[in-house]
Write an enzyme that holds these catalytic residues in place. Structure first.
Site, PDB file in Angstrom:
ATOM      1  N   ASP A 147       0.854  -1.193   0.000  1.00 11.64           N
ATOM      2  CA  ASP A 147       0.000   0.000   0.000  1.00 11.64           C
ATOM      3  C   ASP A 147       0.890   1.243   0.000  1.00 11.64           C
ATOM      4  O   ASP A 147       1.741   1.408   0.871  1.00 11.64           O
ATOM      5  CB  ASP A 147      -0.911   0.003   1.235  1.00 11.64           C
ATOM      6  CG  ASP A 147      -2.068   0.986   1.105  1.00 11.64           C
ATOM      7  OD1 ASP A 147      -1.830   2.129   0.651  1.00 11.64           O
ATOM      8  OD2 ASP A 147      -3.199   0.625   1.452  1.00 11.64           O
ATOM      9  N   SER A 165      -7.269   4.244  -1.290  1.00 12.71           N
ATOM     10  CA  SER A 165      -7.117   2.788  -1.289  1.00 12.71           C
ATOM     11  C   SER A 165      -8.400   2.009  -1.609  1.00 12.71           C
ATOM     12  O   SER A 165      -8.329   0.983  -2.286  1.00 12.71           O
ATOM     13  CB  SER A 165      -6.534   2.308   0.037  1.00 12.71           C
ATOM     14  OG  SER A 165      -5.216   2.780   0.176  1.00 12.71           O
ATOM     15  N   THR A 178      -7.887  -1.998   1.648  1.00 10.75           N
ATOM     16  CA  THR A 178      -7.241  -2.870   0.653  1.00 10.75           C
ATOM     17  C   THR A 178      -7.739  -4.315   0.722  1.00 10.75           C
ATOM     18  O   THR A 178      -8.261  -4.835  -0.270  1.00 10.75           O
ATOM     19  CB  THR A 178      -5.705  -2.785   0.762  1.00 10.75           C
ATOM     20  OG1 THR A 178      -5.329  -1.407   0.825  1.00 10.75           O
ATOM     21  CG2 THR A 178      -5.021  -3.472  -0.407  1.00 10.75           C
ATOM     22  N   GLU A 236      -1.068  -7.996   1.871  1.00 10.05           N
ATOM     23  CA  GLU A 236      -0.811  -6.556   1.819  1.00 10.05           C
ATOM     24  C   GLU A 236       0.244  -6.105   2.829  1.00 10.05           C
ATOM     25  O   GLU A 236       0.142  -6.410   4.024  1.00 10.05           O
ATOM     26  CB  GLU A 236      -2.102  -5.766   2.109  1.00 10.05           C
ATOM     27  CG  GLU A 236      -1.892  -4.264   1.946  1.00 10.05           C
ATOM     28  CD  GLU A 236      -2.949  -3.393   2.617  1.00 10.05           C
ATOM     29  OE1 GLU A 236      -3.642  -3.881   3.524  1.00 10.05           O
ATOM     30  OE2 GLU A 236      -3.063  -2.219   2.230  1.00 10.05           O
ATOM     31  N   ASP A 263       2.169   2.611   3.383  1.00 11.44           N
ATOM     32  CA  ASP A 263       1.298   3.782   3.220  1.00 11.44           C
ATOM     33  C   ASP A 263       1.285   4.678   4.456  1.00 11.44           C
ATOM     34  O   ASP A 263       1.340   5.907   4.346  1.00 11.44           O
ATOM     35  CB  ASP A 263      -0.115   3.276   2.917  1.00 11.44           C
ATOM     36  CG  ASP A 263      -1.159   4.378   2.858  1.00 11.44           C
ATOM     37  OD1 ASP A 263      -1.099   5.196   1.927  1.00 11.44           O
ATOM     38  OD2 ASP A 263      -2.035   4.414   3.748  1.00 11.44           O
ATOM     39  N   HIS A 301       2.196   8.632   4.738  1.00  9.41           N
ATOM     40  CA  HIS A 301       1.335   9.712   5.263  1.00  9.41           C
ATOM     41  C   HIS A 301       2.040  10.476   6.377  1.00  9.41           C
ATOM     42  O   HIS A 301       1.890  11.695   6.493  1.00  9.41           O
ATOM     43  CB  HIS A 301       0.022   9.141   5.816  1.00  9.41           C
ATOM     44  CG  HIS A 301      -0.950   8.725   4.760  1.00  9.41           C
ATOM     45  ND1 HIS A 301      -1.578   9.636   3.946  1.00  9.41           N
ATOM     46  CD2 HIS A 301      -1.414   7.509   4.391  1.00  9.41           C
ATOM     47  CE1 HIS A 301      -2.402   8.974   3.112  1.00  9.41           C
ATOM     48  NE2 HIS A 301      -2.305   7.690   3.366  1.00  9.41           N
ATOM     49  N   ASP A 349      -1.347  -0.057  -4.671  1.00 10.75           N
ATOM     50  CA  ASP A 349      -2.643   0.540  -5.003  1.00 10.75           C
ATOM     51  C   ASP A 349      -2.468   1.982  -5.477  1.00 10.75           C
ATOM     52  O   ASP A 349      -3.277   2.509  -6.228  1.00 10.75           O
ATOM     53  CB  ASP A 349      -3.618   0.435  -3.823  1.00 10.75           C
ATOM     54  CG  ASP A 349      -3.036   0.945  -2.507  1.00 10.75           C
ATOM     55  OD1 ASP A 349      -1.819   1.249  -2.452  1.00 10.75           O
ATOM     56  OD2 ASP A 349      -3.800   1.039  -1.534  1.00 10.75           O
ATOM     57  N   HIS A 350      -1.366   2.604  -5.018  1.00  9.42           N
ATOM     58  CA  HIS A 350      -1.024   3.989  -5.374  1.00  9.42           C
ATOM     59  C   HIS A 350       0.279   4.288  -4.670  1.00  9.42           C
ATOM     60  O   HIS A 350       0.754   3.482  -3.865  1.00  9.42           O
ATOM     61  CB  HIS A 350      -2.108   4.975  -4.901  1.00  9.42           C
ATOM     62  CG  HIS A 350      -2.424   4.807  -3.451  1.00  9.42           C
ATOM     63  ND1 HIS A 350      -1.575   5.221  -2.449  1.00  9.42           N
ATOM     64  CD2 HIS A 350      -3.469   4.209  -2.831  1.00  9.42           C
ATOM     65  CE1 HIS A 350      -2.087   4.895  -1.287  1.00  9.42           C
ATOM     66  NE2 HIS A 350      -3.240   4.268  -1.478  1.00  9.42           N
TER      67      HIS A 350
HETATM   68 MG    MG Z   1      -4.271  -0.622   2.618  1.00  8.88          MG
HETATM   69 ZN    ZN Z   2      -3.141   5.973   2.348  1.00  8.77          ZN
END
Ligand code: MG
Ligand code: ZN
Length: 366
Positions: A43, A84, A137, A250, A255, A259, A297-298
């Protein structure tokens, strides 16, 4: 002279047609069918995140072992920068949707996901995450809800789903005021304390490991080899079926580090994910019948591995100074690495929904 010219011409034609036949068969992709599929999602894992183990890991970079590499475009139906839930829904169902949707399309119509599709074909299925298993996710692979924050409803979708194995956190989302044991009700043997091997599973039995109330520990807090151990236990159990299996794993917290703009956290989570990918590739190499896809996912944080120093005057190219451009997700393309039967289908630049369509054309149809 003329006859030499003509024979050269013929030779050229033969070579040219040979090349074109080869190019065509590569484009069409391999018809080789994997028995199992392991989809690994980092993620928030963009290219700089992927590059970080090359500089900051003691273990060799797993990404070097892939021969087939593509790029996935991640924008959702309603925004250039995805969240997500929409990205998970795109990969799991083949539908671009709005940013907060879980397994439903832009009109909130539930769309069949890859877990539901392959379950109909007798596949065993599993989900593993280093966050809550009800987080966006993993949820995209079993739930159908209008909003990612409907976590109890998402949890109830999991117990009612076809998923045979799951591991992650999120105990609180499965508990409600009815007092009903939702796991027992749906034949799930649940463990809240630790991972352990599943011995002699009965056909049709389901297993869950929920090892945190809301989330799993970070690597820096001591999560240790949770992802790898859960993957080892999960793949062994899922192999007990007569057909193949589909497993989504995952690396959720790459992620979160993005952040938070936390470099040390990011590197620790990427090193963990790198180790996990190496482990999965070792297994796929041994069995020869497992397709392994590693993607994101990004991207999160606009992470970059820039040289130290602010400008040309005090730049120090001998030192990497990892930095972030944002505390949000970004619209940059994310890499797709694939290994095993059918891997050659996952090259080029494509929309994230193609992950679903390519998987379905490999394993979802007869
Ligand atoms: Mg996730
Ligand atoms: Zn995020």
């Amino acid at each position: 002279m003329k006859s030499i010219g003509r024979s050269l011409g013929i030779a050229m034609v033969v070579i040219a047609s040979g090349v074109s036949i080869q190019a065509q068969s590569l484009e069409e992709g391999s018809k080789e069918r994997p028995k199992n599929v392991i989809l690994m999602i980092g993620d928030g894992m963009g290219l700089s995140q992927v590059s970080s183990p090359y500089f900051f890991s003691k273990e060799p970079p797993a990404f070097n072992r892939f021969k087939h590499i593509g790029l996935s475009r991640t924008s959702s139906a309603d925004a250039p920068v995805t969240q997500s839930p929409a990205a998970a829904t795109a990969m799991a169902t083949g539908y671009k949707t709005y940013n907060f949707a879980i397994g439903v399309d832009v009109d909130t119509v539930p769309r069949k996901n890859i877990v539901e599709l392959v379950s109909e074909k007798g596949f065993m299925t599993g989900l593993i995450a280093s966050s809550s298993i009800t987080d966006a996710t993993p949820a995209g692979f079993y739930a159908h809800q209008e909003n990612r924050y409907m976590q109890h409803e998402i949890a109830m979708d999991l117990v009612r789903s076809e998923v045979d194995f799951f591991a992650g956190a999120g105990i609180k989302y499965f508990i409600d005021t009815t007092g009903i044991d939702h796991f027992a009700e749906h034949g799930i043997e649940i463990n809240f304390t630790r991972l352990k091997k599943i011995k002699n599973p009965e056909p049709g039995s389901r297993y869950g490991f929920l090892l945190g109330n809301e989330r799993m520990k970070t690597m820096l807090e001591g999560r240790k080899t949770f992802l790898k151990d859960a993957t080892a236990i999960g793949t062994e159990f899922l192999s007990s079926g007569s057909e193949g299996y589909f497993l989504m794993v995952e690396g959720s917290q790459i992620d979160w580090a993005g952040h938070g703009n936390q470099v040390e956290y990011m590197i620790a989570e990427m090193n963990d994910f790198n180790q996990l990918v190496n482990w999965v590739l070792d297994m796929a190499e041994r069995d020869g019948e497992t397709l392994v896809i590693v993607t994101a996912d990004h991207e999160t944080g606009g992470f970059t591995l820039g040289a130290a120093g602010r400008n040309g005057y005090d730049a120090d190219y001998s030192v990497i100074s990892p930095t972030f451009a944002s505390t949000n997700h970004s619209a940059t393309m994310v890499p797709v690495f694939s290994y095993g039967p059918g891997a050659e289908n996952f090259t080029g630049i494509f929309e994230n929904t193609e992950i679903f369509h390519k998987l379905v054309s490999l394993i979802g149809t007869d």
